[in-house]
Design a protein around this motif. Sequence first.
Motif, PDB file in Angstrom:
ATOM      1  N   ARG A  84      70.606 129.810 -35.564  1.00 59.47           N
ATOM      2  CA  ARG A  84      72.068 129.842 -35.539  1.00 59.47           C
ATOM      3  C   ARG A  84      72.659 128.745 -36.424  1.00 59.47           C
ATOM      4  O   ARG A  84      72.137 127.634 -36.479  1.00 59.47           O
ATOM      5  CB  ARG A  84      72.580 129.661 -34.120  1.00 59.47           C
ATOM      6  CG  ARG A  84      72.560 130.932 -33.284  1.00 59.47           C
ATOM      7  CD  ARG A  84      73.734 131.847 -33.645  1.00 59.47           C
ATOM      8  NE  ARG A  84      73.701 133.097 -32.919  1.00 59.47           N
ATOM      9  CZ  ARG A  84      74.711 133.549 -32.163  1.00 59.47           C
ATOM     10  NH1 ARG A  84      75.809 132.844 -32.039  1.00 59.47           N
ATOM     11  NH2 ARG A  84      74.610 134.717 -31.567  1.00 59.47           N
ATOM     12  N   ASP A 102      80.940 119.079 -23.389  1.00 58.83           N
ATOM     13  CA  ASP A 102      80.734 120.258 -24.237  1.00 58.83           C
ATOM     14  C   ASP A 102      80.338 121.411 -23.327  1.00 58.83           C
ATOM     15  O   ASP A 102      79.213 121.449 -22.802  1.00 58.83           O
ATOM     16  CB  ASP A 102      79.651 119.970 -25.282  1.00 58.83           C
ATOM     17  CG  ASP A 102      79.509 121.088 -26.296  1.00 58.83           C
ATOM     18  OD1 ASP A 102      80.501 121.814 -26.535  1.00 58.83           O
ATOM     19  OD2 ASP A 102      78.402 121.238 -26.862  1.00 58.83           O
ATOM     20  N   ASN A 122      82.944 130.359 -34.702  1.00 62.22           N
ATOM     21  CA  ASN A 122      82.407 130.427 -36.059  1.00 62.22           C
ATOM     22  C   ASN A 122      82.133 131.894 -36.389  1.00 62.22           C
ATOM     23  O   ASN A 122      81.263 132.513 -35.779  1.00 62.22           O
ATOM     24  CB  ASN A 122      81.112 129.615 -36.140  1.00 62.22           C
ATOM     25  CG  ASN A 122      80.657 129.400 -37.558  1.00 62.22           C
ATOM     26  OD1 ASN A 122      81.448 129.079 -38.434  1.00 62.22           O
ATOM     27  ND2 ASN A 122      79.371 129.579 -37.807  1.00 62.22           N
ATOM     28  N   LEU A 152      76.526 117.237 -32.823  1.00 59.12           N
ATOM     29  CA  LEU A 152      77.536 116.726 -33.752  1.00 59.12           C
ATOM     30  C   LEU A 152      78.482 115.762 -33.053  1.00 59.12           C
ATOM     31  O   LEU A 152      78.888 114.746 -33.631  1.00 59.12           O
ATOM     32  CB  LEU A 152      78.329 117.894 -34.346  1.00 59.12           C
ATOM     33  CG  LEU A 152      77.526 118.905 -35.171  1.00 59.12           C
ATOM     34  CD1 LEU A 152      78.433 120.022 -35.665  1.00 59.12           C
ATOM     35  CD2 LEU A 152      76.829 118.226 -36.345  1.00 59.12           C
ATOM     36  N   LEU A 207      74.164 122.784 -30.435  1.00 62.03           N
ATOM     37  CA  LEU A 207      74.626 122.670 -31.816  1.00 62.03           C
ATOM     38  C   LEU A 207      75.843 121.756 -31.914  1.00 62.03           C
ATOM     39  O   LEU A 207      75.860 120.798 -32.696  1.00 62.03           O
ATOM     40  CB  LEU A 207      74.951 124.050 -32.384  1.00 62.03           C
ATOM     41  CG  LEU A 207      73.774 125.011 -32.545  1.00 62.03           C
ATOM     42  CD1 LEU A 207      74.249 126.389 -32.982  1.00 62.03           C
ATOM     43  CD2 LEU A 207      72.769 124.456 -33.556  1.00 62.03           C
ATOM     44  N   ALA A 208      76.880 122.035 -31.127  1.00 57.17           N
ATOM     45  CA  ALA A 208      78.073 121.183 -31.155  1.00 57.17           C
ATOM     46  C   ALA A 208      77.812 119.848 -30.470  1.00 57.17           C
ATOM     47  O   ALA A 208      78.334 118.809 -30.895  1.00 57.17           O
ATOM     48  CB  ALA A 208      79.246 121.899 -30.507  1.00 57.17           C
ATOM     49  N   ARG A 213      65.872 119.231 -27.803  1.00 56.31           N
ATOM     50  CA  ARG A 213      66.507 118.705 -29.014  1.00 56.31           C
ATOM     51  C   ARG A 213      67.219 117.386 -28.758  1.00 56.31           C
ATOM     52  O   ARG A 213      67.235 116.504 -29.621  1.00 56.31           O
ATOM     53  CB  ARG A 213      67.508 119.746 -29.537  1.00 56.31           C
ATOM     54  CG  ARG A 213      68.211 119.356 -30.813  1.00 56.31           C
ATOM     55  CD  ARG A 213      69.214 120.433 -31.216  1.00 56.31           C
ATOM     56  NE  ARG A 213      69.796 120.156 -32.515  1.00 56.31           N
ATOM     57  CZ  ARG A 213      70.800 120.847 -33.039  1.00 56.31           C
ATOM     58  NH1 ARG A 213      71.311 121.857 -32.373  1.00 56.31           N
ATOM     59  NH2 ARG A 213      71.290 120.531 -34.220  1.00 56.31           N
ATOM     60  N   SER A 252      75.150 125.729 -37.463  1.00 58.89           N
ATOM     61  CA  SER A 252      75.900 124.694 -36.772  1.00 58.89           C
ATOM     62  C   SER A 252      77.355 124.763 -37.264  1.00 58.89           C
ATOM     63  O   SER A 252      77.852 125.853 -37.568  1.00 58.89           O
ATOM     64  CB  SER A 252      75.279 123.323 -37.021  1.00 58.89           C
ATOM     65  OG  SER A 252      75.942 122.320 -36.266  1.00 58.89           O
ATOM     66  N   TYR A 253      78.022 123.611 -37.371  1.00 59.29           N
ATOM     67  CA  TYR A 253      79.422 123.577 -37.777  1.00 59.29           C
ATOM     68  C   TYR A 253      79.604 122.481 -38.820  1.00 59.29           C
ATOM     69  O   TYR A 253      78.922 121.453 -38.775  1.00 59.29           O
ATOM     70  CB  TYR A 253      80.325 123.313 -36.571  1.00 59.29           C
ATOM     71  CG  TYR A 253      80.046 124.245 -35.420  1.00 59.29           C
ATOM     72  CD1 TYR A 253      80.497 125.554 -35.439  1.00 59.29           C
ATOM     73  CD2 TYR A 253      79.281 123.818 -34.328  1.00 59.29           C
ATOM     74  CE1 TYR A 253      80.212 126.423 -34.394  1.00 59.29           C
ATOM     75  CE2 TYR A 253      78.997 124.680 -33.285  1.00 59.29           C
ATOM     76  CZ  TYR A 253      79.457 125.977 -33.324  1.00 59.29           C
ATOM     77  OH  TYR A 253      79.168 126.836 -32.296  1.00 59.29           O
ATOM     78  N   ARG A 305      76.816 128.104 -45.852  1.00 61.40           N
ATOM     79  CA  ARG A 305      75.453 127.584 -45.803  1.00 61.40           C
ATOM     80  C   ARG A 305      74.553 128.560 -46.563  1.00 61.40           C
ATOM     81  O   ARG A 305      74.791 129.770 -46.583  1.00 61.40           O
ATOM     82  CB  ARG A 305      74.950 127.391 -44.372  1.00 61.40           C
ATOM     83  CG  ARG A 305      74.575 128.662 -43.627  1.00 61.40           C
ATOM     84  CD  ARG A 305      73.794 128.374 -42.354  1.00 61.40           C
ATOM     85  NE  ARG A 305      73.332 129.621 -41.728  1.00 61.40           N
ATOM     86  CZ  ARG A 305      72.459 129.683 -40.730  1.00 61.40           C
ATOM     87  NH1 ARG A 305      71.936 128.577 -40.233  1.00 61.40           N
ATOM     88  NH2 ARG A 305      72.082 130.852 -40.207  1.00 61.40           N
ATOM     89  N   ASN A 321      69.050 135.165 -37.454  1.00 63.93           N
ATOM     90  CA  ASN A 321      70.332 134.809 -36.849  1.00 63.93           C
ATOM     91  C   ASN A 321      71.043 136.062 -36.328  1.00 63.93           C
ATOM     92  O   ASN A 321      71.550 136.079 -35.199  1.00 63.93           O
ATOM     93  CB  ASN A 321      71.206 134.092 -37.880  1.00 63.93           C
ATOM     94  CG  ASN A 321      72.586 133.771 -37.340  1.00 63.93           C
ATOM     95  OD1 ASN A 321      72.763 133.444 -36.172  1.00 63.93           O
ATOM     96  ND2 ASN A 321      73.592 133.879 -38.200  1.00 63.93           N
TER      97      ASN A 321
END
Length: 251
Positions: free
Chosen positions: A23, A49, A141, A60, A56-57, A84, A25-26, A193, A203
Motif C-alpha cells: 500500500r 491514529d 488517498n 509519519l 502507514l500514517a 513495524r 503511504s502519504y 510514486r 496493491n
Amino acid sequence: MKIEITSQARSFEKAAADYAENRPSYPPAVLDAVEELAGRPLKGARVADIGAGTGLATALLQARGAYVVAVEPGPAMASQLRLRLPAIPLVLGDGDRLPLASGSFDVLTYAQAWHWTDPRSSVPEALRVLRHGGALALWWNDSDATVPWISEQDARLARLFGGDDGGAPDPTARFRGLPPELDFTTRRIPWTRAVPLTTHLANLATYSDFLMLGKHATDTFLATERNLLTQIFPDGTIEEQYVVSLAVTHH
C-alpha cells in the motif's frame, strides 16, 4: 448497512502482510497541511491514529515528533503495525467505540478509515476524546482519475464490481459525506510514486472489493491488467498518481 460495511472492512485481515508491503503511504505535504489547518505543529502533540491499519500514517506522525497512540480493530493488521512500530502504544478498538479517555488528545487522525465508521457514533466519540480546541483530521488517498490510464483502469474496475464506469471524476466526492454538523476545511493534495508493476498489482489485490471477490476472479483480472499495463509502461515501472483528500475541523 452497518453489518455489510464491517464485513468489508474486516476483509483486510486476510491480506494484512500484503497491505503492509504494497500500500502507498502519504506525502509530507499531507502532514504539512494537517499542521496548518490544525493551527499547531504535530511535534509534541498527543495524537490518536484511528483505524491505523499497518501503521502507514502512524509512522509519519511519529516521525513528525507526535506522541502517537494507534487504534486498530483488526488483530492481523495490528500485528503488522506492531512489527513495524514496536514502540508505538497500540490498542484494539474502532472509531465507533474509542478505547481512549475523554479530553485526552490534541489531534485525532483517520487515514483511509473514517468511511468505515458510523458517524452517529464516531462523531460524538471523536469529540469526546479530543481536548477543547483539538483537531479532527480525516484523509483519503485515491488514484488520480484525471490521468488517462488510471481512468481506464478505474472503468475496468467499475465494470468488474458492478459500479458506474461513466462520467468525469468528481473531485469533491470524498467531501460530500463529511458530517454536516462539523465545520471542515478541505484540501486536495496531488502526489506520485513510481513502483514496479508487481507492486502496483499487489496493491490492487489488497482493495477490499478484491478481498471479497475471491482469489480466482482476482487473479484473472490482474493477469489482464498486467498485459495492458506492460504495453503502457514497457520498462515495468508504474507511475502511480494520487490525490489525497484532506478535511480538518476543530473541537
